[in-house]
Write an enzyme that holds these catalytic residues in place. Structure first.
Site, short mmCIF file in Angstrom:
data_model
loop_
_atom_site.label_atom_id
_atom_site.label_comp_id
_atom_site.label_asym_id
_atom_site.label_seq_id
_atom_site.Cartn_x
_atom_site.Cartn_y
_atom_site.Cartn_z
N LYS A 194 -26.54 25.49 -39.87
CA LYS A 194 -25.24 25.73 -39.26
C LYS A 194 -24.93 27.23 -39.26
O LYS A 194 -25.63 27.98 -38.61
CB LYS A 194 -24.19 24.89 -40.00
N TYR B 72 -20.27 14.74 -45.30
CA TYR B 72 -21.13 14.68 -44.12
C TYR B 72 -21.81 13.30 -44.08
O TYR B 72 -22.32 12.82 -45.10
CB TYR B 72 -22.18 15.79 -44.24
N ARG C 156 -47.21 25.60 -49.62
CA ARG C 156 -46.16 24.64 -50.01
C ARG C 156 -45.49 25.12 -51.29
O ARG C 156 -44.28 25.06 -51.44
CB ARG C 156 -46.75 23.22 -50.21
C1 PLP Z 1 -25.44 19.33 -41.04
C2 PLP Z 1 -24.90 19.14 -42.40
C3 PLP Z 1 -25.70 18.63 -43.44
C4 PLP Z 1 -27.13 18.18 -43.21
O1 PLP Z 1 -27.94 19.25 -42.90
P1 PLP Z 1 -29.26 19.13 -41.97
O2 PLP Z 1 -29.74 20.53 -41.93
O3 PLP Z 1 -28.81 18.60 -40.64
O4 PLP Z 1 -30.19 18.20 -42.66
C5 PLP Z 1 -25.15 18.52 -44.70
N1 PLP Z 1 -23.87 18.86 -44.93
C6 PLP Z 1 -23.06 19.34 -43.96
C7 PLP Z 1 -21.65 19.70 -44.29
C8 PLP Z 1 -23.54 19.49 -42.67
O5 PLP Z 1 -22.73 19.94 -41.71
#
Ligand code: PLP
Length: 374
Positions: A195, A98, A46
């Site tokens: 992403k 978001y 961790r």
């Molecule tokens: C998806 C996303 C998040 C959140 O991320 P996770 O990995 O789904 O927790 C935050 N900001 C933006 C712009 C995103 O597209």
């Protein structure tokens, strides 16, 4: 070292015992110690894991920050940043962040005494007016989701610093390949590595890139709160990052072709893409980004029903939430990603569709959209 080289080499020297050229997945929870009170740099996974360390070093190099600290998701990363604050502190946040980020400040951190004010960050006078002596962060996201608004990061950094606050930028949509917020004055850069950085829709993760002193506070939270990415997730993300540059070039080229095509299509009312000269943020995006990204939104002629039919008819564009993977996705923000989260004063038109343009053959993608729009 140039970006493309850093993506493949920083933190990723051959493994010293075997010479493995790929950073191994250190799938272990603990590390044997040579003596009581002495360790190899790793004690418990961790607190630290070599696969995670490699990812953190690489991300810091790509964003041009002293350090990066990785988390189990993008929202775990934003949670850690907000935990740097104390009751009574305030945040001025983009009114179209978001949805999950808004839900977190509104439903979780507000209960801990941190007030967040949603503001249209394209309106710099409104931003300055929203700043109070208690404001600690301006929280920006550009291009924004799903309206693809462009924010002036240098101007926002100036306002933040004039008020003794810091600029936090969620750089998920642009990636460090297209936009480097720290060079424009930002203090912390947050990512959902789920992403474009991971890039293959096969892993969830998050990161914060920042200066060494702030990273030390975040590393404390990473260990004390425990929302850490596992070694395999770290490895998948690192593997994705190696091709970020070539993937982004292709995402951008495909998106530019598709945006131009949609802009001339009779079944499309309006295309929102910062690469189009008609986009209100076009010149600013041209200044602060290397290219215009792979995300496009469009308003379909015929309203909500026509829009949902298009989203259900494409074959190559999968109907799904998320974005930034090699495969193209389509979604209806009003019903899908932005349905559960309101209160940001964000109006998402119900004829709006969002496309995450993948890296397939652009001719196949154009044919898929043309067929669905017919
Ligand atoms: C998806 C996303 C998040 C959140 O991320 P996770 O990995 O789904 O927790 C935050 N900001 C933006 C712009 C995103 O597209």
């Amino acid at each position: 070292m140039d970006f493309e080289t850093a993506a493949i080499h920083v933190g990723q020297d051959p493994e010293p015992t075997t010479g493995a050229v790929t950073v191994p997945i250190f799938q272990t929870s603990t590390f044997a110690q040579p003596r009581v009170g002495e360790h190899t740099g790793y004690e418990y996974a961790r607190t630290g894991n070599p696969t995670r360390t490699a990812l953190q070093q690489c991300l810091a190099a790509l964003e041009g920050t002293e350090q990066a600290v990785c988390f189990a998701s993008g929202l775990a990363a934003s949670d850690a940043v907000l935990r740097l604050l104390s009751p009574g502190d305030e945040v001025v946040m983009a009114n179209d962040v978001y949805g999950g980020t808004w839900r977190q400040v509104d439903k979780v951190h507000r209960r801990a005494g941190i007030e967040t004010t949603p503001v249209d960050l394209t309106d710099l006078e409104a931003v300055a007016a929203a700043m109070t002596p208690a404001t600690r962060f301006i929280w920006a996201e550009t291009p924004s989701n799903p309206l693809l608004k462009i924010l002036d990061l240098a101007a926002l950094a100036e306002i933040a610093h004039a008020h003794d606050a810091r600029l936090v930028v969620d750089n998920t949509f642009a990636t460090p390949y297209l936009q480097r917020p720290v060079e424009l004055g930002a203090d912390l850069v947050v990512h959902s590595t789920t992403k474009y950085l991971g890039g293959h829709s096969d892993v969830v993760g998050g990161a914060v890139c920042t200066d060494a002193a702030t990273a030390e506070e975040l590393a404390f939270l990473q260990n004390a709160v425990g929302a850490v990415p596992g070694p395999f997730d770290s490895w998948l993300t690192l593997r994705g990052i190696k091709t970020l540059g070539v993937r982004m070039d292709r995402h951008c080229a495909n998106a530019a072709r598709i945006a131009t095509f949609l802009d001339q299509h009779p079944a499309v009312e309006q295309v929102l893409y910062p690469g189009l000269a008609s986009h209100p943020g076009h010149e600013l995006a041209a200044r602060q980004m290397r290219d215009f990204g792979g995300m496009i939104s469009m308003r379909v002629a015929g309203g909500r029903d026509a829009a949902t039919r298009v989203a259900e008819t494409t074959r190559l564009f999968f109907l799904a939430e998320s974005l930034g993977g090699v495969e193209s996705l389509i979604e209806h923000p009003g019903i899908m990603t932005h349905a559960s989260v309101s209160g940001t004063a964000l109006e998402v038109p119900d004829d709006l569709l969002r496309l995450s343009v993948g890296i397939e053959s652009v001719d196949d993608l154009l044919a898929d959209l043309d067929r669905a729009l017919a």
